[in-house]
Design a protein around this motif. Structure first.
Motif, PDB file in Angstrom:
ATOM      1  N   ALA A 135       0.827  -1.205   0.000  1.00 36.85           N
ATOM      2  CA  ALA A 135       0.000   0.000   0.000  1.00 36.85           C
ATOM      3  C   ALA A 135       0.862   1.256   0.000  1.00 36.85           C
ATOM      4  CB  ALA A 135      -0.935  -0.013   1.200  1.00 36.85           C
ATOM      5  N   ILE A 136       1.900   1.248   0.808  1.00 37.09           N
ATOM      6  CA  ILE A 136       2.808   2.396   0.854  1.00 37.09           C
ATOM      7  C   ILE A 136       3.456   2.616  -0.513  1.00 37.09           C
ATOM      8  CG2 ILE A 136       5.065   3.105   1.744  1.00 37.09           C
ATOM      9  CD1 ILE A 136       4.132   2.057   4.496  1.00 37.09           C
ATOM     10  N   ALA A 137       3.925   1.547  -1.133  1.00 34.59           N
ATOM     11  CA  ALA A 137       4.575   1.681  -2.436  1.00 34.59           C
ATOM     12  C   ALA A 137       3.587   2.137  -3.501  1.00 34.59           C
ATOM     13  CB  ALA A 137       5.218   0.356  -2.835  1.00 34.59           C
ATOM     14  N   ALA A 138       2.391   1.571  -3.506  1.00 38.73           N
ATOM     15  CA  ALA A 138       1.394   1.960  -4.503  1.00 38.73           C
ATOM     16  C   ALA A 138       1.012   3.428  -4.350  1.00 38.73           C
ATOM     17  CB  ALA A 138       0.161   1.069  -4.391  1.00 38.73           C
ATOM     18  N   ASN A 139       0.769   3.870  -3.136  1.00 39.86           N
ATOM     19  CA  ASN A 139       0.397   5.261  -2.920  1.00 39.86           C
ATOM     20  C   ASN A 139       1.531   6.217  -3.274  1.00 39.86           C
ATOM     21  OD1 ASN A 139      -2.298   4.949  -2.086  1.00 39.86           O
ATOM     22  ND2 ASN A 139      -1.676   4.441  -0.002  1.00 39.86           N
ATOM     23  N   TYR A 140       2.748   5.809  -2.997  1.00 46.03           N
ATOM     24  CA  TYR A 140       3.906   6.629  -3.382  1.00 46.03           C
ATOM     25  C   TYR A 140       3.992   6.766  -4.897  1.00 46.03           C
ATOM     26  CZ  TYR A 140       8.734   7.970  -4.280  1.00 46.03           C
ATOM     27  OH  TYR A 140       9.854   8.610  -4.744  1.00 46.03           O
ATOM     28  N   LEU A 141       3.865   5.655  -5.612  1.00 44.03           N
ATOM     29  CA  LEU A 141       3.959   5.708  -7.077  1.00 44.03           C
ATOM     30  C   LEU A 141       2.831   6.540  -7.683  1.00 44.03           C
ATOM     31  CD1 LEU A 141       4.883   2.003  -7.909  1.00 44.03           C
ATOM     32  CD2 LEU A 141       6.411   3.964  -7.819  1.00 44.03           C
ATOM     33  N   LEU A 142       1.644   6.433  -7.124  1.00 46.23           N
ATOM     34  CA  LEU A 142       0.525   7.240  -7.610  1.00 46.23           C
ATOM     35  C   LEU A 142       0.762   8.722  -7.326  1.00 46.23           C
ATOM     36  CD1 LEU A 142      -2.389   4.937  -6.425  1.00 46.23           C
ATOM     37  CD2 LEU A 142      -1.873   5.489  -8.817  1.00 46.23           C
ATOM     38  N   GLN A 143       1.242   9.020  -6.123  1.00 44.06           N
ATOM     39  CA  GLN A 143       1.484  10.413  -5.761  1.00 44.06           C
ATOM     40  C   GLN A 143       2.580  11.039  -6.623  1.00 44.06           C
ATOM     41  OE1 GLN A 143       4.271  11.714  -3.626  1.00 44.06           O
ATOM     42  NE2 GLN A 143       3.336  13.551  -2.796  1.00 44.06           N
ATOM     43  N   GLN A 144       3.576  10.235  -6.979  1.00 45.77           N
ATOM     44  CA  GLN A 144       4.682  10.703  -7.819  1.00 45.77           C
ATOM     45  C   GLN A 144       4.364  10.606  -9.311  1.00 45.77           C
ATOM     46  OE1 GLN A 144       7.824  11.972  -6.726  1.00 45.77           O
ATOM     47  NE2 GLN A 144       6.658  12.125  -4.812  1.00 45.77           N
ATOM     48  N   LYS A 145       3.160  10.146  -9.628  1.00 52.63           N
ATOM     49  CA  LYS A 145       2.706   9.982 -11.015  1.00 52.63           C
ATOM     50  C   LYS A 145       3.614   9.044 -11.822  1.00 52.63           C
ATOM     51  CE  LYS A 145       0.550  14.568 -11.015  1.00 52.63           C
ATOM     52  NZ  LYS A 145      -0.724  14.037 -10.497  1.00 52.63           N
ATOM     53  N   LYS A 146       4.135   8.036 -11.123  1.00 49.82           N
ATOM     54  CA  LYS A 146       4.923   6.995 -11.790  1.00 49.82           C
ATOM     55  C   LYS A 146       4.014   5.965 -12.444  1.00 49.82           C
ATOM     56  CE  LYS A 146       8.966   8.494 -10.234  1.00 49.82           C
ATOM     57  NZ  LYS A 146      10.015   9.027 -11.144  1.00 49.82           N
ATOM     58  N   VAL A 147       2.823   5.771 -11.884  1.00 51.55           N
ATOM     59  CA  VAL A 147       1.813   4.860 -12.446  1.00 51.55           C
ATOM     60  C   VAL A 147       0.450   5.523 -12.330  1.00 51.55           C
ATOM     61  CG1 VAL A 147       3.135   2.787 -11.817  1.00 51.55           C
ATOM     62  CG2 VAL A 147       1.348   3.641 -10.274  1.00 51.55           C
ATOM     63  N   LYS A 148      -0.477   5.047 -13.156  1.00 54.97           N
ATOM     64  CA  LYS A 148      -1.865   5.480 -13.060  1.00 54.97           C
ATOM     65  C   LYS A 148      -2.764   4.376 -12.504  1.00 54.97           C
ATOM     66  CE  LYS A 148      -1.587   8.748 -16.926  1.00 54.97           C
ATOM     67  NZ  LYS A 148      -2.117   9.105 -18.276  1.00 54.97           N
ATOM     68  N   GLN A 149      -2.320   3.120 -12.697  1.00 55.90           N
ATOM     69  CA  GLN A 149      -3.144   1.977 -12.285  1.00 55.90           C
ATOM     70  C   GLN A 149      -2.241   0.857 -11.797  1.00 55.90           C
ATOM     71  OE1 GLN A 149      -6.792   1.771 -12.569  1.00 55.90           O
ATOM     72  NE2 GLN A 149      -6.286   0.186 -11.081  1.00 55.90           N
ATOM     73  N   ALA A 150      -2.503   0.380 -10.600  1.00 53.00           N
ATOM     74  CA  ALA A 150      -1.721  -0.722 -10.031  1.00 53.00           C
ATOM     75  C   ALA A 150      -2.647  -1.884  -9.696  1.00 53.00           C
ATOM     76  CB  ALA A 150      -0.978  -0.274  -8.781  1.00 53.00           C
ATOM     77  N   LEU A 151      -2.070  -3.069  -9.686  1.00 53.47           N
ATOM     78  CA  LEU A 151      -2.792  -4.298  -9.352  1.00 53.47           C
ATOM     79  C   LEU A 151      -1.999  -5.057  -8.305  1.00 53.47           C
ATOM     80  CD1 LEU A 151      -4.775  -6.713  -9.782  1.00 53.47           C
ATOM     81  CD2 LEU A 151      -3.381  -7.349 -11.779  1.00 53.47           C
ATOM     82  N   ILE A 152      -2.653  -5.459  -7.235  1.00 55.22           N
ATOM     83  CA  ILE A 152      -2.049  -6.345  -6.238  1.00 55.22           C
ATOM     84  C   ILE A 152      -2.563  -7.753  -6.481  1.00 55.22           C
ATOM     85  CG2 ILE A 152      -1.918  -6.943  -3.787  1.00 55.22           C
ATOM     86  CD1 ILE A 152      -2.148  -3.957  -3.143  1.00 55.22           C
ATOM     87  N   ILE A 153      -1.639  -8.669  -6.764  1.00 54.84           N
ATOM     88  CA  ILE A 153      -1.962 -10.092  -6.867  1.00 54.84           C
ATOM     89  C   ILE A 153      -1.421 -10.750  -5.601  1.00 54.84           C
ATOM     90  CG2 ILE A 153      -1.546 -12.248  -8.119  1.00 54.84           C
ATOM     91  CD1 ILE A 153      -1.378 -10.652 -10.694  1.00 54.84           C
ATOM     92  N   ASP A 154      -2.311 -11.071  -4.704  1.00 55.00           N
ATOM     93  CA  ASP A 154      -1.936 -11.580  -3.384  1.00 55.00           C
ATOM     94  C   ASP A 154      -2.240 -13.076  -3.339  1.00 55.00           C
ATOM     95  OD1 ASP A 154      -1.687 -12.232  -0.685  1.00 55.00           O
ATOM     96  OD2 ASP A 154      -2.444 -10.288  -0.005  1.00 55.00           O
ATOM     97  N   LEU A 155      -1.172 -13.886  -3.393  1.00 56.28           N
ATOM     98  CA  LEU A 155      -1.332 -15.340  -3.386  1.00 56.28           C
ATOM     99  C   LEU A 155      -0.798 -15.972  -2.108  1.00 56.28           C
ATOM    100  CD1 LEU A 155      -0.587 -16.199  -7.133  1.00 56.28           C
ATOM    101  CD2 LEU A 155      -2.750 -15.586  -6.031  1.00 56.28           C
ATOM    102  N   ASP A 156      -0.625 -15.186  -1.076  1.00 58.84           N
ATOM    103  CA  ASP A 156      -0.399 -15.727   0.259  1.00 58.84           C
ATOM    104  C   ASP A 156      -1.649 -16.497   0.667  1.00 58.84           C
ATOM    105  OD1 ASP A 156       1.652 -14.993   2.678  1.00 58.84           O
ATOM    106  OD2 ASP A 156      -0.367 -15.315   3.461  1.00 58.84           O
ATOM    107  N   VAL A 157      -1.500 -17.489   1.541  1.00 59.49           N
ATOM    108  CA  VAL A 157      -2.658 -18.289   1.936  1.00 59.49           C
ATOM    109  C   VAL A 157      -3.645 -17.492   2.796  1.00 59.49           C
ATOM    110  CG1 VAL A 157      -1.923 -19.321   4.137  1.00 59.49           C
ATOM    111  CG2 VAL A 157      -3.264 -20.677   2.511  1.00 59.49           C
ATOM    112  N   HIS A 158      -3.181 -16.370   3.344  1.00 58.89           N
ATOM    113  CA  HIS A 158      -4.031 -15.529   4.178  1.00 58.89           C
ATOM    114  C   HIS A 158      -4.519 -14.325   3.376  1.00 58.89           C
ATOM    115  CE1 HIS A 158      -1.110 -17.478   7.029  1.00 58.89           C
ATOM    116  NE2 HIS A 158      -2.275 -17.927   7.464  1.00 58.89           N
ATOM    117  N   GLN A 159      -5.780 -13.993   3.536  1.00 54.80           N
ATOM    118  CA  GLN A 159      -6.317 -12.863   2.785  1.00 54.80           C
ATOM    119  C   GLN A 159      -5.584 -11.566   3.122  1.00 54.80           C
ATOM    120  OE1 GLN A 159      -9.512 -10.510   3.878  1.00 54.80           O
ATOM    121  NE2 GLN A 159     -10.474 -10.373   1.874  1.00 54.80           N
ATOM    122  N   GLY A 160      -5.368 -10.744   2.098  1.00 52.47           N
ATOM    123  CA  GLY A 160      -4.754  -9.438   2.302  1.00 52.47           C
ATOM    124  C   GLY A 160      -5.782  -8.441   2.815  1.00 52.47           C
TER     125      GLY A 160
END
Length: 299
Positions: A135-160
């Motif tokens: 979340a910290i990395a995604a918000n940083y990239l959005l704030q810095q306009k490095k990305v417009k759209q991010a996707l988290i693929i969470d395949l840990d056995v525990h829900q994110g």
């Protein structure tokens, strides 16, 4: 390929709480021994700055971490006794994930030896997670306009659950979690897309569900960057996972994700997530397979 790693990952916990943290020391040693990586691939992140933390986390909660004023109840919820070293470890991990995301945008893939702290919410930590690195990395990239759209693929056995709550209603970050239905956390948040798995889900079922989901995800989200949480607690040997995925199946999972993203030209930043098999060799080998797969596919 950049590997975010720092010695602070090795002994972050109070005496008597080291296992399974040893994996953070053993993974790079194994990869170096095999020649999968060289020392030139390894980067040691600096501690994350406060302004970037506050893009995601509440100031009151962050100051409790910084000033060591968490209540006993808050510490029990996290699962760790607070210490300055623990907070330092967490902010270093988070900066490592930002570094990996920036590197991946330029070079395709980067992996954090640690990270995947997906149970942290804006105002609290849970499940051995103090701050939410994706979340910290995604918000940083959005704030810095490095990305417009991010996707988290969470395949840990525990829900994110922390990631789901942090990005609820935020269209720029899509959260996908494929996890044990009856596993921790027992109260699930609502991701943008959840695939709950029954106890005993086997390798073929798991891989088929993932293979079916990936094209739908990419077509729907069209991300500039994927954050991939590659927890190895899906293994049949895991003490807490309750699934029946073989070591080869776990590697095939990583290969599926990396191959699909590489074919579509989508950068990928990876964090390791959980792994709690009784034999630490099983944990280390499964995590190393993630790096092996990335090295082969993005070579």
């Amino acid at each position: 390929m950049l590997i975010a790693y720092d010695h602070i990952y090795v002994h972050p916990l109070p005496e008597g709480h080291r296992f399974p943290m040893d994996k953070y020391e053993l993974i790079p040693l194994q990869l170096l021994r095999e020649g999968v990586i060289t020392p030139a691939h390894i980067s040691s992140p600096a501690p994350l700055d406060e302004a970037t933390i506050l893009l995601t986390h509440d100031a009151a909660y962050w100051h409790k971490l910084k000033d060591q004023t968490l209540s006993d109840r808050e510490q029990r919820r996290i699962g760790f006794t607070q210490s300055p070293a623990l907070t330092q470890r967490e902010i270093t991990i988070c900066q490592g994930t930002i570094d990996c995301a920036l590197h991946a945008l330029q070079h395709g893939v980067a992996l954090n030896i640690a990270g995947g702290t997906h149970h942290a919410f804006a105002d609290r930590g849970e499940g051995f997670c103090l701050l939410n690195d994706f979340a910290i990395a995604a918000n940083y990239l959005l704030q810095q306009k490095k990305v417009k759209q991010a996707l988290i693929i969470d395949l840990d056995v525990h829900q994110g659950n922390g990631s789901a709550a942090l990005f609820a209603g935020k269209e720029q970050v899509f959260t996908f979690s494929m996890h044990g239905a009856g596993n921790y956390p027992f109260h699930k948040e609502v991701s943008d897309w959840d695939i709950p798995l029954q106890d005993g889900t086997d390798t073929s079922t798991y891989l088929q569900l993932l293979e079916n989901a990936l094209p739908i995800l990419i077509n729907r989200v069209q991300p500039d960057l994927v954050f991939y949480l590659s927890g190895v607690d899906i293994l049949e040997t895991d003490k807490f996972g309750r699934l029946k995925v073989t070591p080869q199946g776990c590697r095939q999972r990583d290969e599926l994700v990396f191959s699909f993203l590489q074919q579509h030209g989508i950068p990928c930043a990876v964090a390791m997530g959980g792994g709690y098999s009784t034999n630490i060799k099983d944990i280390v080998n499964a995590h190393c397979n993630t790096f092996r797969a990335a090295a082969e596919i993005y070579d």
